[in-house]
Design a protein around this motif. Structure first.
Motif: not given
Length: 159
Positions: A13-16, A18-19, A21-22, A136, A139
């Motif tokens: 999942e791209k949104y996970l 990104q989080g 990586n941040e 999830l 993250l």
């Protein structure tokens, strides 16, 4: 401090991503971070108890192959202790003081962790009685590790 996060399965999942990586970028100021993904075992929708056990054991062997004897291992398990952010921060700080410089966090697959992984772990922690997707959880765990370092250094963090 070196922190390794061992997870079962690939994160898609791209949104996970990104989080994660941040928070990995933010944590870089405090610790060396390593991510290890082991393949998950393919399983049909309905499983017998024996099949579930077999899958967890196969995934567990893959996890244990990625853990060294010198690492302090946290297993993320619903039956683990449920620390506050402050208590978790203190635990990480105390481990550093005791010379434990390699912390490993293990997140199992959709069926959880094998008994062998649970036995190898030095601590079992939970993020509550609710069940979260294991992707999830990666993250959420990273955010809590980052928060722990912020607490331990006296930096501002959201309470």
């Amino acid at each position: 401090m070196k922190i390794k996060i061992v997870t079962v399965g690939k994160l898609k999942e791209k949104y996970l991503v990104q989080g994660i990586n941040e928070y990995a970028k933010r944590l870089g100021a405090y610790a060396k971070l390593e991510f290890v993904e082991v393949p998950d075992e393919k399983a049909p929708e309905t499983l017998s108890e024996a099949q579930m056990l077999q899958i967890k054991e196969k995934e567990g062997q893959r996890i244990l192959a990625k853990i060294k004897d010198t690492e302090y291992v946290f297993a993320l398990a619903i039956e683990g202790t449920n620390p506050t952010s402050e208590a978790f921060a203190k635990q990480i700080d105390q481990l550093g003081i005791q010379g434990k410089s390699q912390l490993t966090f293990v997140i199992g697959g959709s069926l959880g962790l094998s008994q062998e992984v649970m036995t190898r772990s030095d601590a079992k922690i939970s993020f509550g009685k609710m069940t979260y997707p294991h992707q999830l959880m990666k993250l959420i765990l990273l955010e809590q590790i980052y928060r722990a370092y912020r607490i331990n250094t006296g930096a501002p963090y959201h309470k």
